[in-house]
Motif scaffolding. Structure first.
Motif, PDB file in Angstrom:
ATOM      1  N   ARG A   1     -17.035  -0.860   9.806  1.00 16.05           N
ATOM      2  CA  ARG A   1     -16.130  -1.907   9.162  1.00 16.05           C
ATOM      3  C   ARG A   1     -15.129  -1.287   8.581  1.00 16.05           C
ATOM      4  O   ARG A   1     -14.628  -2.001   7.377  1.00 16.05           O
ATOM      5  CB  ARG A   1     -16.766  -2.853   8.509  1.00 16.05           C
ATOM      6  CG  ARG A   1     -17.997  -3.541   9.347  1.00 16.05           C
ATOM      7  CD  ARG A   1     -18.937  -4.489   8.744  1.00 16.05           C
ATOM      8  NE  ARG A   1     -18.228  -5.806   8.464  1.00 16.05           N
ATOM      9  CZ  ARG A   1     -18.679  -6.633   7.785  1.00 16.05           C
ATOM     10  NH1 ARG A   1     -20.057  -7.012   7.600  1.00 16.05           N
ATOM     11  NH2 ARG A   1     -17.909  -7.897   7.380  1.00 16.05           N
ATOM     12  N   MET A   2     -14.824  -0.017   8.571  1.00 17.59           N
ATOM     13  CA  MET A   2     -13.856   0.590   7.567  1.00 17.59           C
ATOM     14  C   MET A   2     -12.563  -0.075   7.528  1.00 17.59           C
ATOM     15  O   MET A   2     -11.941  -0.291   6.428  1.00 17.59           O
ATOM     16  CB  MET A   2     -13.581   1.810   8.049  1.00 17.59           C
ATOM     17  CG  MET A   2     -12.867   2.838   7.017  1.00 17.59           C
ATOM     18  SD  MET A   2     -13.681   2.947   5.616  1.00 17.59           S
ATOM     19  CE  MET A   2     -14.585   4.599   6.076  1.00 17.59           C
ATOM     20  N   GLY A   3     -12.000  -0.550   8.639  1.00 18.20           N
ATOM     21  CA  GLY A   3     -10.969  -1.290   8.811  1.00 18.20           C
ATOM     22  C   GLY A   3     -10.967  -2.499   7.890  1.00 18.20           C
ATOM     23  O   GLY A   3      -9.551  -3.155   7.657  1.00 18.20           O
ATOM     24  N   GLU A   4     -11.956  -3.185   7.808  1.00 18.99           N
ATOM     25  CA  GLU A   4     -11.945  -4.567   7.008  1.00 18.99           C
ATOM     26  C   GLU A   4     -12.220  -4.375   5.604  1.00 18.99           C
ATOM     27  O   GLU A   4     -12.263  -5.340   4.695  1.00 18.99           O
ATOM     28  CB  GLU A   4     -13.284  -5.201   7.576  1.00 18.99           C
ATOM     29  CG  GLU A   4     -13.164  -5.520   9.034  1.00 18.99           C
ATOM     30  CD  GLU A   4     -14.735  -6.051   9.383  1.00 18.99           C
ATOM     31  OE1 GLU A   4     -15.307  -6.822   8.853  1.00 18.99           O
ATOM     32  OE2 GLU A   4     -15.118  -5.722  10.708  1.00 18.99           O
ATOM     33  N   PHE A   5     -12.593  -3.042   5.377  1.00 15.27           N
ATOM     34  CA  PHE A   5     -12.786  -2.921   3.689  1.00 15.27           C
ATOM     35  C   PHE A   5     -12.073  -2.162   2.926  1.00 15.27           C
ATOM     36  O   PHE A   5     -11.447  -1.127   3.242  1.00 15.27           O
ATOM     37  CB  PHE A   5     -14.515  -2.280   3.664  1.00 15.27           C
ATOM     38  CG  PHE A   5     -14.797  -2.176   2.291  1.00 15.27           C
ATOM     39  CD1 PHE A   5     -15.600  -3.341   1.580  1.00 15.27           C
ATOM     40  CD2 PHE A   5     -14.630  -0.917   1.851  1.00 15.27           C
ATOM     41  CE1 PHE A   5     -15.972  -3.149   0.612  1.00 15.27           C
ATOM     42  CE2 PHE A   5     -15.275  -1.007   0.454  1.00 15.27           C
ATOM     43  CZ  PHE A   5     -15.829  -1.753  -0.189  1.00 15.27           C
ATOM     44  N   LEU A   6     -11.784  -2.543   1.901  1.00 13.96           N
ATOM     45  CA  LEU A   6     -10.504  -1.738   0.804  1.00 13.96           C
ATOM     46  C   LEU A   6     -11.326  -1.550  -0.461  1.00 13.96           C
ATOM     47  O   LEU A   6     -11.846  -2.468  -1.039  1.00 13.96           O
ATOM     48  CB  LEU A   6      -9.339  -2.637   0.715  1.00 13.96           C
ATOM     49  CG  LEU A   6      -8.571  -2.412   1.987  1.00 13.96           C
ATOM     50  CD1 LEU A   6      -7.198  -3.321   1.636  1.00 13.96           C
ATOM     51  CD2 LEU A   6      -8.191  -1.206   2.645  1.00 13.96           C
ATOM     52  N   LEU A   7     -11.328  -0.371  -0.845  1.00 17.19           N
ATOM     53  CA  LEU A   7     -11.935  -0.361  -2.332  1.00 17.19           C
ATOM     54  C   LEU A   7     -10.997  -0.551  -3.361  1.00 17.19           C
ATOM     55  O   LEU A   7      -9.669  -0.715  -3.030  1.00 17.19           O
ATOM     56  CB  LEU A   7     -12.235   1.057  -2.754  1.00 17.19           C
ATOM     57  CG  LEU A   7     -13.325   1.754  -2.051  1.00 17.19           C
ATOM     58  CD1 LEU A   7     -13.377   3.301  -2.537  1.00 17.19           C
ATOM     59  CD2 LEU A   7     -14.655   1.167  -2.352  1.00 17.19           C
ATOM     60  N   PRO A   8     -11.104  -1.310  -4.648  1.00 21.63           N
ATOM     61  CA  PRO A   8     -10.161  -1.600  -5.581  1.00 21.63           C
ATOM     62  C   PRO A   8      -9.414  -0.381  -5.696  1.00 21.63           C
ATOM     63  O   PRO A   8      -9.734   0.681  -5.834  1.00 21.63           O
ATOM     64  CB  PRO A   8     -11.079  -2.089  -6.842  1.00 21.63           C
ATOM     65  CG  PRO A   8     -12.500  -2.660  -6.321  1.00 21.63           C
ATOM     66  CD  PRO A   8     -12.775  -1.328  -5.007  1.00 21.63           C
TER      67      PRO A   8
END
Length: 118
Positions: free
Chosen positions: A70-77
């Motif tokens: 799910r790396m493409g769906e997730f963004l750290l602040p």
């Protein structure tokens, strides 16, 4: 995580983890940057220790997102990315590899396969 760790989470692990997170938030908000934190490496001031925890949580959150595909769906602040990247750059500089990192970050060089500051 061993089975006794999982059992300690109880019948409602999400609620237990939520409670632990709330306790952690309260502890952080109540701490002074000058407070001494005891670690495996000895004592460290809270103001120097906290960025290491931000780094660890950010990097391991990305590890989990990647493992779940799910790396493409997730963004750290952005603040987490900036703080973690700054700490990594300081570690690289302190270990004599800062110039390599700076050149790579500015498109003037490349880091070798497997390069790591940790």
């Amino acid at each position: 995580m061993c089975s006794s760790d999982l059992a300690a989470l109880g019948d409602q692990p999400a609620h237990h983890v939520h409670d632990l997170a709330q306790d952690a938030i309260s502890a952080v908000l109540g701490a002074s940057l000058a407070d001494l934190v005891t670690s495996a490496a000895g004592g460290i001031r809270f103001g120097h220790w906290l960025p290491t925890r931000i780094f660890e949580l950010g990097v391991h959150t990305l590890d989990i997102a990647g493992a779940l595909g799910r790396m493409g769906e997730f963004l750290l602040p952005d603040a987490v990315i900036a703080d973690a990247a700054a700490l990594a750059a300081r570690v690289a500089a302190a270990t004599g590899r800062g110039q390599n990192v700076l050149l790579a970050l500015t498109g003037r060089g490349h880091l070798p396969d497997g390069f790591s500051v940790v």
